[in-house]
Design a protein around this motif. Sequence first.
Motif, short mmCIF file in Angstrom:
data_model
loop_
_atom_site.label_atom_id
_atom_site.label_comp_id
_atom_site.label_asym_id
_atom_site.label_seq_id
_atom_site.Cartn_x
_atom_site.Cartn_y
_atom_site.Cartn_z
N GLY A 5 0.75 -1.24 0.07
CA GLY A 5 0.11 0.09 -0.19
C GLY A 5 0.87 1.05 -0.03
N ALA A 6 2.14 1.10 0.22
CA ALA A 6 2.96 2.57 0.16
C ALA A 6 3.32 2.64 -0.83
CB ALA A 6 4.13 1.89 1.18
N ARG A 7 3.72 4.07 -1.26
CA ARG A 7 4.02 4.57 -2.46
C ARG A 7 5.27 4.15 -2.62
NH1 ARG A 7 1.93 10.22 -3.43
NH2 ARG A 7 3.16 10.70 -1.51
N PRO A 8 5.76 3.52 -3.99
CA PRO A 8 7.07 3.32 -4.12
C PRO A 8 7.91 4.60 -4.45
CG PRO A 8 5.79 2.00 -5.78
CD PRO A 8 4.80 3.03 -4.81
N ARG A 9 9.29 4.49 -4.26
CA ARG A 9 10.09 5.44 -4.43
C ARG A 9 11.47 5.34 -5.27
NH1 ARG A 9 12.27 6.74 0.93
NH2 ARG A 9 10.30 7.86 1.28
N VAL A 10 11.45 6.25 -6.36
CA VAL A 10 12.59 6.29 -7.19
C VAL A 10 13.42 7.62 -6.78
CG1 VAL A 10 13.35 6.52 -9.50
CG2 VAL A 10 11.27 5.16 -9.17
N LEU A 11 14.75 7.12 -6.62
CA LEU A 11 15.53 8.17 -6.23
C LEU A 11 16.51 8.49 -7.56
CD1 LEU A 11 17.17 10.33 -4.35
CD2 LEU A 11 18.58 8.47 -3.77
N VAL A 12 16.61 9.74 -7.93
CA VAL A 12 17.46 10.06 -9.09
C VAL A 12 18.31 11.02 -8.51
CG1 VAL A 12 17.41 11.24 -11.36
CG2 VAL A 12 15.41 10.07 -10.74
N VAL A 13 19.65 10.63 -8.65
CA VAL A 13 20.76 11.22 -8.29
C VAL A 13 21.54 12.07 -9.14
CG1 VAL A 13 23.02 11.00 -6.98
CG2 VAL A 13 21.26 9.37 -6.54
N ARG A 32 0.83 4.24 -11.71
CA ARG A 32 0.27 4.29 -10.50
C ARG A 32 0.96 5.41 -9.47
NH1 ARG A 32 0.52 -2.18 -9.96
NH2 ARG A 32 -0.11 -2.99 -12.06
N PRO A 33 0.72 5.33 -8.24
CA PRO A 33 1.37 6.15 -7.37
C PRO A 33 2.70 5.92 -7.16
CG PRO A 33 -0.70 5.44 -6.37
CD PRO A 33 -0.53 4.65 -7.75
N LEU A 34 3.40 7.09 -7.14
CA LEU A 34 5.10 6.88 -7.12
C LEU A 34 5.51 8.23 -6.87
CD1 LEU A 34 7.65 5.34 -8.22
CD2 LEU A 34 7.55 6.56 -10.54
N GLU A 35 6.76 7.96 -5.98
CA GLU A 35 7.39 9.31 -5.46
C GLU A 35 8.66 9.26 -5.94
OE1 GLU A 35 8.60 11.08 -1.24
OE2 GLU A 35 9.37 9.11 -1.30
N ILE A 36 8.85 10.38 -6.70
CA ILE A 36 10.13 10.47 -7.50
C ILE A 36 11.08 11.69 -6.96
CG2 ILE A 36 11.31 11.34 -9.65
CD1 ILE A 36 8.37 10.56 -10.99
N ILE A 37 12.31 11.28 -6.22
CA ILE A 37 13.00 12.48 -5.54
C ILE A 37 14.29 12.64 -6.64
CG2 ILE A 37 14.50 13.03 -3.49
CD1 ILE A 37 12.99 10.81 -2.12
N ALA A 122 8.17 20.90 -14.48
CA ALA A 122 6.98 21.37 -13.94
C ALA A 122 5.83 21.12 -14.43
CB ALA A 122 6.96 23.15 -13.88
N GLU A 123 5.61 21.25 -15.87
CA GLU A 123 4.45 20.68 -16.59
C GLU A 123 4.45 19.30 -16.46
OE1 GLU A 123 3.77 21.29 -21.23
OE2 GLU A 123 5.41 19.66 -21.01
N ALA A 124 5.54 18.46 -16.43
CA ALA A 124 5.27 16.86 -16.38
C ALA A 124 4.66 16.74 -14.87
CB ALA A 124 6.76 16.23 -16.36
N ALA A 125 5.12 17.40 -13.98
CA ALA A 125 4.67 17.10 -12.55
C ALA A 125 3.35 17.43 -12.46
CB ALA A 125 5.38 18.12 -11.71
N ARG A 126 2.65 18.59 -13.20
CA ARG A 126 1.32 19.02 -13.31
C ARG A 126 0.34 17.98 -14.05
NH1 ARG A 126 3.35 24.00 -14.73
NH2 ARG A 126 2.69 23.59 -17.01
N GLU A 127 1.06 17.35 -15.02
CA GLU A 127 0.02 16.39 -15.72
C GLU A 127 0.30 14.97 -15.62
OE1 GLU A 127 -1.94 17.24 -18.20
OE2 GLU A 127 -1.65 19.11 -17.91
N SER A 128 0.90 14.82 -14.19
CA SER A 128 1.22 13.31 -13.73
C SER A 128 0.03 12.60 -13.37
CB SER A 128 2.52 13.22 -12.76
OG SER A 128 1.90 14.03 -11.38
N CYS A 129 -0.06 11.23 -13.34
CA CYS A 129 -1.06 10.64 -12.76
C CYS A 129 -1.53 10.84 -11.30
CB CYS A 129 -1.13 9.21 -13.09
SG CYS A 129 -1.24 8.79 -14.88
N SER A 130 -2.46 10.57 -10.85
CA SER A 130 -2.91 10.85 -9.38
C SER A 130 -2.01 9.93 -8.57
CB SER A 130 -4.35 10.56 -9.19
OG SER A 130 -4.69 10.48 -7.82
N GLY A 131 -1.48 10.70 -7.64
CA GLY A 131 -0.58 10.02 -6.74
C GLY A 131 0.89 9.87 -7.09
#
Length: 633
Positions: A5-13, A32-37, A122-131
């Motif tokens: 149930g937790a959101r996966p995380r991708v770290l871009v260094v 699907r829900p995803l956190e991109i750092i 910024a555009e890509a972040a605005r147009e990303s899927c829910s979550g």
Amino acid sequence: MSKTGARPRVLVVGAGLAGTATAIRLLHFARRPLEIILLERRADYRSAGVAYHRDGNPWDYVFNIQAGRMSVFREDVLDFVNWANQEADRRKWPRRWASWKFTEQGPAPRRIFQDYLDDRLAEAARESCSGVVLVEADGEALDARRCDRGFEVTVRGLAPHVTEGLRPGALPDTLLLDADHVVLATGLELREPPFAACVAGHPLFIRNPYSASAIRTLTALPADASVVIVGSVLSAYDTAGLLLRNGHTGPVRLVSRSGTLFRTYPGTHEHGVVRLPRPGILMEPYRGREEFLARVRTAWREACSSVREQHPEIDSVVVAERVAKAWEPYLPEAIDFIPSEELRCLLDEFSTGIAALRVGAVEYTMEIIERAMRPEDGRVELVGGRVQEITPAPSGRLTVSLAAQHERHSFEADLVVSNFGRESDYAKVGHPLWRSLVRSGVATPHARTGRGVEVDECGTLLDSHASPAGPISAVGVPREGDEIVRHGRTGAFAFNLAAIKNHSVAVAAHVVEQLELRRDGLHQLAARHPQYRSYVSNPEEAVRGALEESVELEVRRLASRERNRREALDSRLHARIRSMGGLPVLPTGVPRDERLIRAVVNRVAVERLNNVSVTPRQLRRQLGLEQAELPEE
């Protein structure tokens, strides 16, 4: 994977060009829900890196290639030009550029690329899927170790409030960050030139010409000062051009080991691709350097002659570029015959010359250099030789000692500028993160070329046993050696926008695919059957037609920047795959799971989107992306 149930995380260094381009694609591709750092250790390098950051790129520093080739989206060739003409905020631009009409063949200042990437991210972040969320974090990755979730990364300077799940690190002022996947977009690594050991930190020696302090020094330099620029590649022309545009009258020496000068693109030049037959003479056993080079010269002359005869419309200035790129599909086979030690020596000796064959520079950059090199002007001189040593002179200036053929000579200069001597051997890279990855076996220096690290076809790092090292990928410069032996791409790799664009697509698609398979419990099955990635055709025409239509829908989804359009295409694609039912479209032994079929379709779509055998404009037409409307139901 993180807990259920937790959101996966991708770290871009690294948040320069490669990291930002990959983050944009992750935001587009994730369903699907995803956190991109997006982690960057230098705030001024965000969306820019060393090549485009504003403090190190005055307004006269322009792209060496035409503005029409600078889109971050290969499938949308004019995106950057359209942005510059229609969306860019020009209120603080100097008058010359504020009124400029950008064209596909014309120049553009490098510093505005940072704003362009900022806007597209910024555009890509605005147009990303829910979550799907983007976190832009400041901090430096120092270490990465495998853990149950994926990788545990030690980060210095990361604010605790940036994201959840942080723990104190073993080192002072460090935090531990868990990630399901890590993408390394660390850019070029500098190598301290041994010839400059005596002048490191000297006020008359510039180590990084793209630093804010270097620009201040160059613009404040007395007009009659004598300047030595180590190197004659494109970055050297930036420095020389800046001096000349500021009215510099003193001597400027470009010191070049190879004596190479880059070509000037014709004003009407367009990127093009020609097809040439396989140069069979290069596919013979390696019998020594001189014999091999003789074969290369023979095949090269024949190929250039063929292009001139068959394509009289191609300007003679760019024939070499056309041949160099047409040969790329054949070079891996030819390279395979060359012993590793010899291959490394050839790359070291001819890298600048190869780069000059593959790419030129726009007239805006080269015109002022070429004029100053004419005998009647004489302010700029190309000096052949290898710099042996730079030392302080009794006069207070710097002495540059050269070795040229069988003689040595030296001269004094009021300022010496050293262009990028980058460290391509990752066994010697000094950054703590890469040292840790190599020491632990997660990263393996590229064995054949000594450039970059070993990766598989998806960009995943390989360990010393040539096995995937885990959910960790690389984009950009660290993949130089692999690009050479896998795709035949040589020369000028540090800022190769074309390669970075392809990496960003392939890596982002692979990361999303792996996270989805893992979340669905299919990752072990996929790992046991790597052939599931293949586009396995079935003799039944109905199956081939259904797969082909699915790939076309997926290509359009991957290329779409609007969320609503992507979701509509995704819905149609899902229905099309379901309609195939239990038809055998996967290899024997692999379950007929719709999610695996979807992964196959995605892989083929990525390959088509990254097709380099055609120009970006041809690719767009070939893939049917000129049609703005959705396909009818």
